[in-house]
Design an enzyme around this catalytic site. Structure first.
Site, short mmCIF file in Angstrom:
data_model
loop_
_atom_site.label_atom_id
_atom_site.label_comp_id
_atom_site.label_asym_id
_atom_site.label_seq_id
_atom_site.Cartn_x
_atom_site.Cartn_y
_atom_site.Cartn_z
N GLU A 51 0.98 -1.03 -0.37
CA GLU A 51 -0.14 -0.15 0.39
C GLU A 51 1.29 1.18 -0.04
OE1 GLU A 51 -2.66 0.30 3.27
OE2 GLU A 51 -3.95 -1.45 2.47
N ASP A 62 -5.96 9.47 9.55
CA ASP A 62 -4.28 9.64 9.45
C ASP A 62 -4.26 9.61 11.51
OD1 ASP A 62 -3.91 7.95 7.09
OD2 ASP A 62 -3.87 9.34 6.53
N TYR A 177 -11.25 -4.26 2.53
CA TYR A 177 -9.51 -4.06 3.88
C TYR A 177 -10.85 -3.44 5.19
CZ TYR A 177 -6.52 -0.91 6.58
OH TYR A 177 -5.20 -0.53 7.13
#
Length: 278
Positions: A51, A62, A177
Site C-alpha cells: 500500500e 491518519d 479492508y
C-alpha cells in the site's frame, strides 16, 4: 494486469494456506530515492502486497506517524505525479507485486480523474483505497476506476452495520479492508476476538478476501490477525521506523535495510499464524 495481479496474489496465498502481509509506506518518505529503495525491498522482505500512501495536507483518518510521514514527503517535494513515477520505476524490476494507492480524493481530483486513471494504470497501479469517498460518490472515481480494471477497495469498520454493509460491498473489488479499531491509524491495538468475529461476518456477505489493518504493530499481533483474516496490514509501525531512521541521519539503502529487516519479522509472524492456530 491491475486487478488480476491482486487476485493472483490472494489465490497464491490461499494455495499456500497462509495469510498475507500488506505493508503501507508513504510515497516519497523521507525522500524520493530512499522511498524507492524501501519499496523495492519490500517483496523480498516478505510483503505480499504494497500500500503506497499518497501524501496529503489534511489526512483525517491518519494518526501522528502517518501524518508525519506525509509531511516529510511533502516537504521533500513529493507530488501525485512523482508518486506514479515512483511506481513506474518500481515496475522496471518487479512486474508481480500488487501495489495499491491509498489516500484521499483531493489530489486525484486536482490531477483530473480521467488523466489520473490513465496514468495510474500505465504506471502499474493495481487498485485504489480512497478513504473519504463514500459509496454515494461512486460515479466520481469508483466506477471509472473499475471500468479501467483498477480495483476499488472499500473500508469496512466496527460501526458498519448489517444494513449498511451490502452498500459498502456493492462496488468493492480486489479485497475488503476491515478497519479493526474505531479511530485513526496507529491509535490502539486491535481486539483479536472482535476482529475474528468481524471477519466471519464479512465473509458471510462477500467472496472477496478480507484484509485487516489499523493498530497492528508487532509480529505477534500480525500473527493473531492472520489466524482468521486473509491478510494483515501494517502501516504506522513501518512509517514510524522510517521516521526514526531518517532522524538518525540514515537514508537510501541503509535506511531501507533497517526498515525491511523489520518487515521480515512481520512476515515471519504472519507466515506462522495458521500454524499457531492449528
Amino acid at each position: 494486469m491491475t486487478v488480476a495481479r491482486i487476485e493472483a496474489r490472494f489465490a497464491a496465498l490461499k494455495e499456500e494456506g497462509r495469510p498475507g502481509l500488506v505493508v503501507f509506506v508513504t510515497a516519497g518518505d523521507p525522500d524520493l530515492e530512499t522511498s524507492l529503495e524501501v519499496i523495492k525491498g519490500l517483496p523480498a522482505a516478505g510483503a505480499d502486497l504494497i500500500e503506497l500512501g499518497m501524501p496529503f495536507t489534511d489526512p483525517m483518518a491518519d494518526g501522528p506517524a502517518i501524518q508525519a510521514a506525509g509531511l516529510r514527503a511533502l516537504n521533500g517535494g513529493q507530488t501525485l505525479r512523482k508518486t506514479l513515477d515512483l511506481v513506474r520505476r518500481f515496475r522496471e524490476d518487479d512486474a508481480t507485486a500488487p501495489i495499491i494507492l491509498m489516500g484521499y480524493f483531493n489530489p486525484i481530483y486536482s490531477y483530473g480523474v480521467a488523466a489520473f486513471l490513465t496514468d495510474a494504470k500505465m504506471a502499474g497501479i493495481d487498485g485504489l483505497i480512497v478513504v473519504d469517498l463514500p459509496t454515494e460518490e461512486d460515479p466520481e472515481l469508483c466506477l471509472p476506476a473499475m471500468a479501467e480494471d483498477l480495483a476499488f477497495i472499500r473500508l469496512a469498520t466496527p460501526t458498519t452495520d448489517e444494513a449498511r454493509l451490502p452498500t459498502v460491498l456493492r462496488n468493492t473489488s480486489g479485497f475488503v479492508y476491515y478497519v479493526s479499531i474505531n479511530g485513526i491509524t496507529g491509535s490502539a491495538a486491535p481486539d483479536t476476538a472482535a476482529v475474528s468475529a468481524a471477519v466471519t461476518r464479512l465473509k458471510g456477505h462477500t467472496d472477496l478476501p478480507v484484509a485487516v489493518g489499523f493498530g497492528i504493530r508487532t509480529p505477534e499481533q500480525a500473527a493473531a490477525i492472520g489466524a482468521t483474516a486473509d491478510a494483515a496490514v501494517v502501516g504506522s509501525a513501518v512509517v514510524s521506523m522510517i521516521g526514526t531512521a531518517a532522524a538518525e541521519g540514515l537514508s537510501g539503502p541503509d535506511l531501507a535495510a533497517r526498515v525491511n529487516a523489520f518487515v521480515a519479522t512481520l512476515a515471519e509472524g504472519v507466515r506462522g499464524a495458521r500454524r499457531s492456530a492449528a
